[in-house]
Design a protein around this motif. Sequence first.
Motif, mmCIF file in Angstrom:
data_model
loop_
_atom_site.group_PDB
_atom_site.id
_atom_site.type_symbol
_atom_site.label_atom_id
_atom_site.label_comp_id
_atom_site.label_asym_id
_atom_site.label_seq_id
_atom_site.Cartn_x
_atom_site.Cartn_y
_atom_site.Cartn_z
ATOM 1 N N LEU A 1 0.859 -1.130 0.066
ATOM 2 C CA LEU A 1 -0.057 0.000 0.130
ATOM 3 C C LEU A 1 0.934 1.313 0.009
ATOM 4 C CD1 LEU A 1 -2.645 -1.087 2.565
ATOM 5 C CD2 LEU A 1 -2.984 -0.875 0.082
ATOM 6 N N ALA A 2 2.079 1.058 0.633
ATOM 7 C CA ALA A 2 3.026 2.232 0.554
ATOM 8 C C ALA A 2 3.199 2.827 -0.829
ATOM 9 C CB ALA A 2 4.093 2.050 1.395
ATOM 10 N N ASP A 3 3.433 2.051 -1.638
ATOM 11 C CA ASP A 3 3.988 2.520 -2.912
ATOM 12 C C ASP A 3 2.905 2.227 -4.035
ATOM 13 O OD1 ASP A 3 6.755 0.322 -2.475
ATOM 14 O OD2 ASP A 3 4.682 -0.119 -3.302
ATOM 15 N N ALA A 4 1.566 2.008 -3.715
ATOM 16 C CA ALA A 4 0.527 1.775 -4.589
ATOM 17 C C ALA A 4 0.347 2.775 -5.663
ATOM 18 C CB ALA A 4 -0.840 1.662 -3.824
ATOM 19 N N THR A 5 0.724 3.901 -5.392
ATOM 20 C CA THR A 5 0.526 5.220 -6.351
ATOM 21 C C THR A 5 1.441 5.208 -7.253
ATOM 22 O OG1 THR A 5 1.696 6.835 -4.842
ATOM 23 C CG2 THR A 5 -0.856 6.847 -4.577
ATOM 24 N N THR A 6 2.611 4.296 -7.222
ATOM 25 C CA THR A 6 3.360 4.328 -8.407
ATOM 26 C C THR A 6 3.577 2.913 -8.965
ATOM 27 O OG1 THR A 6 5.269 3.475 -6.941
ATOM 28 C CG2 THR A 6 5.242 5.883 -7.398
ATOM 29 N N VAL A 7 3.175 1.964 -7.995
ATOM 30 C CA VAL A 7 3.071 0.613 -8.759
ATOM 31 C C VAL A 7 1.702 0.522 -9.784
ATOM 32 C CG1 VAL A 7 2.733 -1.989 -8.059
ATOM 33 C CG2 VAL A 7 4.362 -0.538 -6.884
ATOM 34 N N ILE A 8 0.742 0.728 -9.070
ATOM 35 C CA ILE A 8 -0.648 0.591 -9.808
ATOM 36 C C ILE A 8 -0.603 1.336 -11.212
ATOM 37 C CG2 ILE A 8 -3.314 0.859 -9.761
ATOM 38 C CD1 ILE A 8 -2.198 -0.972 -7.686
ATOM 39 N N PRO A 9 -0.118 2.461 -11.337
ATOM 40 C CA PRO A 9 -0.066 3.087 -12.640
ATOM 41 C C PRO A 9 0.816 2.082 -13.830
ATOM 42 C CG PRO A 9 -0.052 4.953 -11.183
ATOM 43 C CD PRO A 9 -0.084 3.594 -10.365
ATOM 44 N N ASP A 10 1.980 1.905 -12.914
ATOM 45 C CA ASP A 10 2.779 0.786 -13.696
ATOM 46 C C ASP A 10 2.239 -0.482 -14.442
ATOM 47 O OD1 ASP A 10 4.626 2.758 -13.532
ATOM 48 O OD2 ASP A 10 6.007 1.773 -12.041
ATOM 49 N N LEU A 11 1.456 -0.946 -13.298
ATOM 50 C CA LEU A 11 0.688 -2.275 -13.811
ATOM 51 C C LEU A 11 -0.145 -1.917 -14.659
ATOM 52 C CD1 LEU A 11 -0.161 -3.797 -10.414
ATOM 53 C CD2 LEU A 11 1.153 -4.880 -12.142
ATOM 54 N N LEU A 12 -1.027 -0.947 -14.910
ATOM 55 C CA LEU A 12 -1.871 -0.284 -15.978
ATOM 56 C C LEU A 12 -1.108 -0.238 -17.271
ATOM 57 C CD1 LEU A 12 -4.313 1.911 -13.818
ATOM 58 C CD2 LEU A 12 -4.712 -0.280 -14.885
#
Length: 481
Positions: free
Chosen positions: A375-386
């Motif tokens: 959850l700590a780095d969701a805002t970078t990981v999620i866009p990357d996943l997308l």
Amino acid sequence: MSADKGITPRATDFSAWYNDVIMRAELADYSPVRGCMVIRPRGYGIWELMQRALDDMFKATGHQNAYFPLFIPESFLRREAEHVEGFAPETAVVTRAGGKELEEPLVVRPTSETIIYSMLGKWVQSYRDLPVLLNQWANVVRWELRTRLFLRTTEFLWQEGHTAHATSAEAEEETLKILAVYRDFMENWMALPVLTGVKTDAERFAGAVRTYACEGLMQDNKALQAGTSHFLGQNFARAFDVQFQTMDGTMDYVWSTSWGVSTRLVGALIMAHGDDVGLVCPPRLAPLQVIIVPIWRSDEERAATFEVAERLKAELTASGVRVDVDRRDGMKPGAKYYEWEGRGVPLRLEIGPRDVAQGQAMSARRIGGKQPVSLADATTVIPDLLDGIQTELLARARARRDEHSVRGTTKEQLIELMEGQGGFAYGGFCGDGACEQVIKERTKATVRVLPDPEFRSAEAPVRCVWCDRPSVTEAVWARAY
RNA sequence: CGGGGCGUAGCGCAGCCCGGUUAGCGCGCCUGCUUCGGGAGCAGGAGGUCCCCGGUUCAAAUCCGGGCGCCCCGACCA
């Protein structure tokens, strides 16, 4: 709301699958009016994202939006000979209004060239007034005999660009510029690889000098014309007397273009990426990119997972991700998964008590692949996943197309291919319309494009695939929608 | 416009051939309880001009005639 009925597998009946996906994903529905569909919010949301992306691209290339009337005097259509021949059979005409017969019937626009040129004549006097770079977002009506959701409906939504230039070269350049814009959009937003090239006379727009097109290959190996860009020469300018004074004082007719893409693109997206579970929507065009599914048993767990879910949603929203939380009670997580998969949401985040304890969410991609995300780095990981999903969809579609593209096709191969698995068949073409017609009658395949240089085969074909006369150009055949 | 298929509850269907009294089933929907990490279970409940018109009959979802609509295939179609 969970699916009560399975989707027909693609391999069983592609048409049935296509309709099932649209219903399952709630993209559209049949309307009370024959041939017309209702675009539901989940389908319209995709179209809105398409509009936004394309509109930005049109603006970035100097175009402005305008709006012209839905009704066109019938006589306008007749002014351009080929144009009327092409469109008259499929127009809807209003003959009665306000309780009485009209003096002149009004055609419901099948396309707006004629009414736009009737106005350009008033606006263009000098080369200083050029170029005129217009676009219109509108609905048009074409009375097709056979309709299919999104692909061919009686009324459909589209954009039509109309430009007027002082020289032929400039108009031609505009035509190609837009073709490139379309291709960029299709590949980078829709994740749909397309072939570009020029159409043969048989497939040319009624009234155009040349028609360029983007052609995609669907999963049933049929081609779909996804967008067209027309070089109109001075045809409409002459028909509507759109003249201007040149730099050296002489009079000339403007050189013009028109180009369009429609809600058919939504159909292309479905057929390019969907699978037997339902819609697969490329992240950049997904109205909902991430769905968060909280998992709980007790009230305490419910409170804890909801809190984490809502906080994550807020953070992702702030980073520009389109995300929502599935808060519904009384529905098991598995049922929610199936539902969101059918609707094509690219990424799912599961948050259960274990995840809360570990400060993570479990991500599950619509196209396969699960991994925990901190959850700590969701805002970078999620866009990357997308982004990764977007990239993978394009690569996957490109691989599929290439697998079903045959180069240096022989006559026998062309027949066999078109009667069998389908796909794009590259081969030499004599350029004779009569030969093209025979091929169509024999194989149901049409020339999709005479491909642009980058798509041509390394070795230029020497003979026509069908008649064995010298080839004047390479062509790509396919059965098409 | 030709060929095929289908119109019965919101959706998917059975019943029709061989007419019969309250028209069924699954899913969904509503209420309650128990559930909830891959399509929940139980109990109770709501919901139908059987596409339309006409005919035959004591009686029609069912038989007969005529319409209309939808889907698929084909022809046609930037």
